[in-house]
Scaffold this active site. Structure first.
Site, short mmCIF file in Angstrom:
data_model
loop_
_atom_site.label_atom_id
_atom_site.label_comp_id
_atom_site.label_asym_id
_atom_site.label_seq_id
_atom_site.Cartn_x
_atom_site.Cartn_y
_atom_site.Cartn_z
N SER A 1 64.97 31.96 37.48
CA SER A 1 64.14 30.79 37.14
C SER A 1 63.12 30.40 38.18
O SER A 1 62.16 29.69 37.85
CB SER A 1 65.05 29.60 36.89
OG SER A 1 65.92 29.89 35.84
N THR A 2 63.29 30.80 39.43
CA THR A 2 62.28 30.43 40.43
C THR A 2 60.93 31.01 40.05
O THR A 2 59.90 30.50 40.46
CB THR A 2 62.68 30.90 41.84
OG1 THR A 2 63.13 32.24 41.76
CG2 THR A 2 63.78 30.04 42.42
#
Lengths: 574, 106
Positions: free
Chosen positions: A281-282
């Protein structure tokens, strides 16, 4: 013929006057000439003397200054951190060698030596002493005490030689960056290898950009998380967002360069620069930034995230499904995969690929270390790839790549080359504008939102305005597919987010949920608390002043309307 | 006249000779001293290198932290412990009155 003895023949008589007078005259003249020549020479010498001592003497220094011709020459230059703390140095130590032809009784010599150096192998020594050579090393790098004792043994044929040996006084701190060198002072990894030539020639110490204090804080806090979540490893980076200097970079487990032989391969591996991972998700940071920069999405637009996306035998799902329309800040805050995939689908593969290239995610890092990873990305960039890459699957980069990318997004959109060397005053690198400063500001607002109201709450270090994004990626299993239980939990953020100075990344490899985390092992539970502690401890050292997070000035910069569709909810994220 | 100048000359020569010899000795002894000093410098430089390495070793942040916690009771600084000078402006009077402890500036 009769000759009378005793009768001296008469000398011829020379008359003095006339001829004799002339001879004397000539002699006198010659004498005078010689005297004149000599006096002239003496006068010249005298004048010169006067010139040197009285006249010329004024120009000469009265004290002869002796240059320090006898400076110590060492085999290798020192390595220091940004504050001049010694990281690596060369000291001369005695080494023991033998000349076997001088050794009278090899057996006795070996026995005697063993009384000082207990752990030497006797057979080995005997073999060495019986060789038909004039020189064999017996033990390199003795302590002064050992040298004294061996000397006292008085064994003929044993000799000492001073040798340069590399010492790393900070031990494990920064061992992956500094690297290590072999017995003959050849750099074998890290900076020692990268700058081998410079270190050999130079006497000036090499200044790195790292700060041992930051290095220590990163190491301690990440180690703490690894232990409490029984993880197998971790990595952390603290980067200057506006210069690209690495202030701290750790990879755990690490090694002590003094005992390099005992270190495992895993410990010697620099996870932060050499490991490549699907970050999860980063990566939504980059996805959202691109959409905002292209204008394909805005801070007030959104996507429907009600249903999972089915595409090419894959299903894209959300971890925390909201099952409704989500605005762009909401997609980011709730870390919606569906929303991100739709966002990416709108701007398409070409734009995404070009953006990743600009961020440097297709190339080796430019950092000055030999251990640099090449990212892994799809050769054929299909629609499904575009969608999964939007939330960080299908592309693998190193943790340092990720940190550098985030620095670019938050610092106003400029990508600076990442460096491990200290930038001296006036030494400015050349940066490239990747996104607009307007997009950068929007990104800072939504990064703050995550820490203020989203998955990154535990990263909120009071007063230092952390903004960032959590990531929990599933690791690819050995047998293919993704392993649900093997995760990579991370948090990447910047502080102070209204005017970012530093970017922090914490990544923990395969954490297992524990009682305190209610079984969770996500980025928000594992990495975010470490970031909070790292920021609170390092900000005072870095000269970042704590701010009142509720002050109107900061609130105004970071104000954000997260749910324009809902209309009612107007959250100020500060 | 001639004799007197001869004596003077001999006297001057002997003075010069003595002077030169003593100068030579002086230079030699100073040279020896200089060499010894250079030797000392090299030895000191070597010692300094060793001490610098040792200093860096005992100043490992982990070590300092352990000592600070044990002997000084220090803990990492918290953000509320940091106050800027500007923030103290209005509180000057309190400090002058010596009432820091009661009213305190945090």
């Amino acid at each position: 013929m009769k000759r009378e003895l005793g009768k001296v023949p008469e000398r011829p008589f020379i008359k003095l006057d006339g001829v004799v007078n002339r001879f004397i005259e000539v002699a006198k003249n010659r004498m005078l000439l010689v005297c004149a020549v000599f006096s002239f020479a003496f006068v010249l010498a005298g004048l010169r003397l006067l010139d040197v001592s009285v006249i010329g003497g004024l120009g000469e220094p009265s004290v002869i200054s002796e240059s320090a011709r006898a400076t110590l020459k060492t085999g290798r230059a020192d390595i220091v951190d940004r504050n001049g703390i010694l990281l690596a140095t060369s000291l001369s130590v005695p080494s023991l060698y033998a000349d076997p032809s001088e050794v009278l009784d090899a057996e006795a010599a070996a026995d005697a030596l063993k009384t000082v150096l207990f752990n030497l192998d006797k057979k080995n020594i005997l073999a060495k002493l019986k060789q038909k050579k004039r020189f064999v090393w017996l033990k390199r790098g003795l302590t002064p005490e050992q040298q004294l004792k061996i000397n006292a043994l008085g064994v003929p044929g044993f000799h000492f030689q001073e040798e340069d040996r590399r010492f790393y006084p900070q031990g494990r701190l920064g061992s992956h960056i500094i690297g290590f060198s072999g017995t003959d002072a050849v750099g074998l990894s890290g900076v020692e290898k990268q700058f081998d030539g410079i270190l050999r020639d130079g006497s000036e110490p090499l200044s790195l950009s790292i700060d041992v204090r930051i290095q220590h804080i990163l190491r301690e806090e990440i180690q703490k998380q690894i232990e409490s979540f029984e993880a197998i490893g971790g990595a952390g980076v603290l980067l200057d967002a506006n210069s690209g200097e690495i202030l701290g970079m750790v990879s755990l487990p690490d090694f002590d360069p003094a005992f390099i032989k005992g270190a495992s391969l895993q410990a010697k591996f620099n996870t932060a620069t050499l490991g490549v991972y699907e970050m999860g998700s980063t990566f939504k940071i980059f996805n959202t930034a691109l959409a905002l920069d292209l204008g394909s999405a805005t801070m007030t637009s959104g996507y429907d995230a009600t249903n999972p996306i089915r595409i090419a035998r894959h299903t894209i799902n959300d971890y925390h499904p909201k099952k409704r329309w989500l605005s762009v800040p909401e997609i980011f805050m709730y870390s919606s995969n569906i929303g991100s995939a739709k966002m990416a689908d709108e701007f398409g593969a070409l734009a995404q690929k070009e953006f990743m290239k600009k961020l440097g995610f297709f190339d080796q890092l430019d950092v000055e270390l030999p251990e640099r990873a090449s990212p892994i990305f799809p050769a054929r960039w299909r629609r499904i790839n575009t969608m999964t890459i939007s939330y960080g699957h299908g592309i693998a980069v190193s943790p340092l790549h990720l940190t550098s990318g985030v620095a670019t997004i938050v610092n106003g959109g400029i990508r600076w080359p990442v460096t491990i060397l200290k930038r001296h005053a006036g030494q400015q690198a050349v940066g490239k504008q990747v996104i607009s400063s307007k997009t950068s500001l929007d990104m800072r607002r939504i990064l703050r939102l995550v820490v203020e109201n989203g998955t990154g709450k535990k990263a909120s270090a009071n007063g230092y305005l952390v903004g960032g994004k959590t990531g929990t990626a599933e690791k690819r299993a050995v047998q293919g597919g993704y392993a649900k239980k093997l995760r990579l939990s991370s948090f990447v953020g910047a502080f102070p987010i209204h005017d970012p100075k530093y970017v922090v990344l914490v990544m923990v490899d395969e954490p297992k949920g524990n009682k305190d985390s209610f079984g969770y092992a996500t980025g928000g539970w594992v990495a975010a608390p470490a970031v909070k502690r790292i920021v609170s401890r390092s900000a005072p050292l870095l000269g970042v002043h704590p701010k009142n997070e509720l002050s109107p000035k900061i609130r105004q910069i970071l104000e954000l309307n997260i749910n324009p569709g809902g209309g009612k909810k107007r959250l100020a994220s500060f | 006249m001639f004799r007197r100048s001869i004596i003077l000359l001999v006297f001057a020569i002997s003075i010069a000779a003595v002077g030169m010899f003593s100068l030579k000795h002086e230079v030699q002894s100073r040279k020896a001293k200089l060499d010894a000093l250079h030797q000392d410098i090299v030895e000191s430089q070597e010692a300094i290198r060793v001490l610098r390495a040792e200093w860096s070793f005992i100043n490992q942040p982990a070590h300092i932290e352990r000592l600070a916690r044990k002997h000084l009771g220090f803990v990492p600084m918290q953000s509320h412990q940091i106050v800027r000078l500007e923030e103290l402006k209005g509180k000057q009077l309190e400090i002058v009155k010596g009432s820091i402890n009661e009213k305190g500036v945090r």
